[in-house]
Write a protein that holds these residues in place. Structure first.
Motif, PDB file in Angstrom:
ATOM      1  N   PRO A 105       0.830  -1.210   0.000  1.00 11.66           N
ATOM      2  CA  PRO A 105       0.000   0.000   0.000  1.00 11.66           C
ATOM      3  C   PRO A 105       0.863   1.258   0.000  1.00 11.66           C
ATOM      4  CG  PRO A 105      -0.901  -1.602   1.521  1.00 11.66           C
ATOM      5  CD  PRO A 105       0.416  -2.166   1.053  1.00 11.66           C
ATOM      6  N   GLY A 106       0.498   2.182  -0.871  1.00 11.66           N
ATOM      7  CA  GLY A 106       1.267   3.414  -1.012  1.00 11.66           C
ATOM      8  C   GLY A 106       2.253   3.385  -2.151  1.00 11.66           C
ATOM      9  N   ASP A 107       2.579   2.186  -2.668  1.00 14.59           N
ATOM     10  CA  ASP A 107       3.492   2.083  -3.806  1.00 14.59           C
ATOM     11  C   ASP A 107       2.836   2.655  -5.061  1.00 14.59           C
ATOM     12  OD1 ASP A 107       5.411   0.880  -2.286  1.00 14.59           O
ATOM     13  OD2 ASP A 107       5.177  -1.125  -3.146  1.00 14.59           O
ATOM     14  N   ALA A 108       3.679   2.973  -6.024  1.00 10.74           N
ATOM     15  CA  ALA A 108       3.194   3.455  -7.313  1.00 10.74           C
ATOM     16  C   ALA A 108       3.038   2.296  -8.284  1.00 10.74           C
ATOM     17  CB  ALA A 108       4.155   4.488  -7.893  1.00 10.74           C
ATOM     18  N   ALA A 126      -6.020  -2.041  -3.751  1.00 11.99           N
ATOM     19  CA  ALA A 126      -4.760  -2.481  -3.129  1.00 11.99           C
ATOM     20  C   ALA A 126      -4.022  -1.334  -2.453  1.00 11.99           C
ATOM     21  CB  ALA A 126      -3.867  -3.130  -4.175  1.00 11.99           C
ATOM     22  N   GLY A 127      -4.594  -0.128  -2.493  1.00 10.28           N
ATOM     23  CA  GLY A 127      -3.971   1.021  -1.849  1.00 10.28           C
ATOM     24  C   GLY A 127      -2.811   1.601  -2.618  1.00 10.28           C
ATOM     25  N   LEU A 128      -2.807   1.407  -3.948  1.00  8.91           N
ATOM     26  CA  LEU A 128      -1.680   1.860  -4.757  1.00  8.91           C
ATOM     27  C   LEU A 128      -1.922   3.253  -5.330  1.00  8.91           C
ATOM     28  CD1 LEU A 128      -0.860  -1.437  -6.683  1.00  8.91           C
ATOM     29  CD2 LEU A 128      -0.092  -0.685  -4.417  1.00  8.91           C
ATOM     30  N   ARG A 129      -0.844   3.912  -5.659  1.00  7.98           N
ATOM     31  CA  ARG A 129      -0.872   5.232  -6.281  1.00  7.98           C
ATOM     32  C   ARG A 129      -0.649   5.043  -7.782  1.00  7.98           C
ATOM     33  NH1 ARG A 129       3.728   8.348  -6.832  1.00  7.98           N
ATOM     34  NH2 ARG A 129       4.762   6.928  -5.358  1.00  7.98           N
ATOM     35  N   GLN A 151      11.249   6.346 -13.458  1.00  9.93           N
ATOM     36  CA  GLN A 151      12.339   6.914 -12.664  1.00  9.93           C
ATOM     37  C   GLN A 151      11.790   7.772 -11.532  1.00  9.93           C
ATOM     38  OE1 GLN A 151      15.702   6.499 -12.892  1.00  9.93           O
ATOM     39  NE2 GLN A 151      15.939   7.828 -11.101  1.00  9.93           N
ATOM     40  N   SER A 152      10.806   8.607 -11.839  1.00 10.23           N
ATOM     41  CA  SER A 152      10.301   9.541 -10.835  1.00 10.23           C
ATOM     42  C   SER A 152       9.394   8.880  -9.807  1.00 10.23           C
ATOM     43  CB  SER A 152       9.545  10.694 -11.514  1.00 10.23           C
ATOM     44  OG  SER A 152       8.414  10.200 -12.230  1.00 10.23           O
ATOM     45  N   SER A 153       8.694   7.826 -10.207  1.00 11.86           N
ATOM     46  CA  SER A 153       7.707   7.202  -9.316  1.00 11.86           C
ATOM     47  C   SER A 153       8.243   6.001  -8.553  1.00 11.86           C
ATOM     48  CB  SER A 153       6.484   6.760 -10.122  1.00 11.86           C
ATOM     49  OG  SER A 153       6.814   5.687 -11.000  1.00 11.86           O
ATOM     50  N   ARG A 156       7.110  -0.422  -9.562  1.00 15.14           N
ATOM     51  CA  ARG A 156       7.632  -1.757  -9.841  1.00 15.14           C
ATOM     52  C   ARG A 156       6.730  -2.533 -10.782  1.00 15.14           C
ATOM     53  NH1 ARG A 156      10.858  -4.322  -6.446  1.00 15.14           N
ATOM     54  NH2 ARG A 156      10.985  -5.751  -8.204  1.00 15.14           N
ATOM     55  N   VAL A 157       5.569  -1.958 -11.134  1.00 15.62           N
ATOM     56  CA  VAL A 157       4.623  -2.621 -12.030  1.00 15.62           C
ATOM     57  C   VAL A 157       4.100  -1.603 -13.033  1.00 15.62           C
ATOM     58  CG1 VAL A 157       2.366  -3.758 -12.214  1.00 15.62           C
ATOM     59  CG2 VAL A 157       3.914  -4.353 -10.339  1.00 15.62           C
ATOM     60  N   LEU A 158       4.102  -1.985 -14.310  1.00 19.82           N
ATOM     61  CA  LEU A 158       3.459  -1.224 -15.380  1.00 19.82           C
ATOM     62  C   LEU A 158       2.319  -2.073 -15.927  1.00 19.82           C
ATOM     63  CD1 LEU A 158       3.159   0.924 -17.674  1.00 19.82           C
ATOM     64  CD2 LEU A 158       4.912  -0.380 -18.933  1.00 19.82           C
ATOM     65  N   TYR A 159       1.098  -1.597 -15.781  1.00 21.42           N
ATOM     66  CA  TYR A 159      -0.050  -2.289 -16.375  1.00 21.42           C
ATOM     67  C   TYR A 159      -0.277  -1.712 -17.767  1.00 21.42           C
ATOM     68  CZ  TYR A 159      -4.828  -3.479 -17.568  1.00 21.42           C
ATOM     69  OH  TYR A 159      -5.936  -3.923 -18.237  1.00 21.42           O
TER      70      TYR A 159
END
Length: 386
Positions: A105-108, A126-129, A151-153, A156-159
């Motif tokens: 939670p809180g991850d980008a 899931a509480g993601l940004r 890089q900025s965010s 760890r996952v690109l949908y």
């Protein structure tokens, strides 16, 4: 709020949804994310379910990662090995597993904008940004923009939807595949390749990103629900390396395993003699419906309303005149018997102009043409400020 894969969250409605088969006379189903009932393989699925329900192996506990024969079938579809496959109860469940297993939670999480509303719902649950990555004119993210976003965010996952994206209908050009995957790999970012429209290829022979990714950067999602019937909630994640054990643990903790009856029935359908015939017939019907709907959009809304005719998928992304309130228009259309999806909820970032997602999945050509005529009339009657 959760959203199913027909985009119900993006559709303004004045009352409860009706199944397509029960639509009252005069309704125009231009929002469906499923094949028309008459195009769904009801007999194939019902017979497969009956056979599966008589198999002792289907009625007991099954391997948490999936029935071996079904995993083998999914593996052959992505040039993978059976051990690279995890069976899930539909793509929505697979997305929830990926987001909760690989992120905290809180991850980008990075997503193309606009994108599938169900992926947005799963990420938010899931509480993601969610970090937007904009598509270029060719339908794919610019590698430099993707590099900056990751890089900025620290995502760890690109949908992503490289093939027949929902809602835009765009597909990544093949020349961009390896470069975009390489960008993600440099940042230690998994690419979730949602291949939801795999069975709805209307031209060409697209190749999954996962087929050219021996390093395990790509997690390939393949569902059978769209191309069979809504009740057959069977999908798979295909990936390589230690990440699959992590996903299997997360999936097992959430629901232990997918119903053996559904898995055996799905295997029966896709390996039976009627499967390829069904897919060929569905694709031919979709081409006719797509062409009729696209022609109606251009004729009644103008050439500027349609900048892209999909070669895969089920939807047109229709541009509305500047200043149009797409949500209000969708609501008025629904009241007039035309079901469309407002474009606003599909954007990750600020909407790039008003749009409607208009589907050719379930409407006969005459229904589609009449529905677009109604939309055009509503736009002409629109009050100042829309």
């Amino acid at each position: 709020m959760a959203a199913d894969r027909d985009g119900a969250r993006g559709r303004a409605r004045s009352g409860p949804a009706l199944p397509a088969a029960a639509l009252p006379a005069g309704r125009h189903p231009l929002s469906s994310g499923y094949l028309a009932p008459q195009d769904q393989p009801h007999r194939l699925v019902s017979q497969a379910l009956a056979r599966a329900s008589r198999r002792p192996a289907a009625l007991g506990r099954v391997d948490p990662t999936g029935v071996p024969e079904l995993r083998t079938w999914f593996a052959t579809q992505a040039d993978a090995q059976p051990d690279d496959v995890l069976v899930c109860a539909g793509t929505q469940a697979a997305l929830a597993t990926i987001f909760t297993s690989l992120c905290r939670p809180g991850d980008a999480v990075a997503m193309e904008s606009p994108t599938y509303v169900g992926a947005l719902a799963a990420a938010h649950a899931a509480g993601l940004r969610v970090v937007p990555v904009h598509r270029g004119a060719d339908g794919a993210p610019d590698p430099h923009d993707l590099d900056r976003a990751l890089q900025s965010s620290g995502a760890r996952v690109l949908y992503a939807q490289p093939h027949g994206a929902n809602p835009t209908g765009t597909s990544w050009p093949a020349r961009t595949h390896q470069e975009l995957v390489a960008v993600a790999r440099r940042h230690g970012c998994f690419v979730v390749e949602d291949d939801w429209a795999h069975d709805f290829v209307l031209a060409g022979t697209p190749r999954p990103l996962a087929a050219d990714d021996p390093g395990g950067t790509v997690l390939h999602l393949r569902s059978l629900t769209k191309s069979t019937v809504p009740a057959l909630r069977v999908a798979a994640v295909v990936g390589r390396g230690p990440v699959m054990a992590r996903l299997a643990a997360g999936r097992t903790a959430a629901d232990l395993y997918v119903s053996g009856v559904l898995q055996h029935a799905a295997l029966d359908v896709v390996t039976g003699p009627g499967w390829r015939r069904h897919v060929r017939t569905a694709r031919a019907r979709l081409v006719d419906r797509r062409d009729a709907l696209a022609a109606a959009v251009v004729a009644h809304l103008g050439a500027d309303a349609l900048t892209h005719v999909p070669v895969q998928g089920l939807h047109l992304w229709v541009r509305l005149p500047d200043g149009t309130d797409d949500t209000a228009l969708a609501a008025r259309a629904d009241a007039a018997g035309v079901e469309v999806s407002a474009g606003s909820p599909w954007w990750v970032s600020e909407p790039g102009g008003p749009h409607l997602r208009v589907s050719y999945a379930a409407a006969e050509p005459a229904q589609a043409a009449r529905g677009i005529e109604v939309l055009a009339a509503l736009l002409r009657e629109a009050p100042t400020g829309w």
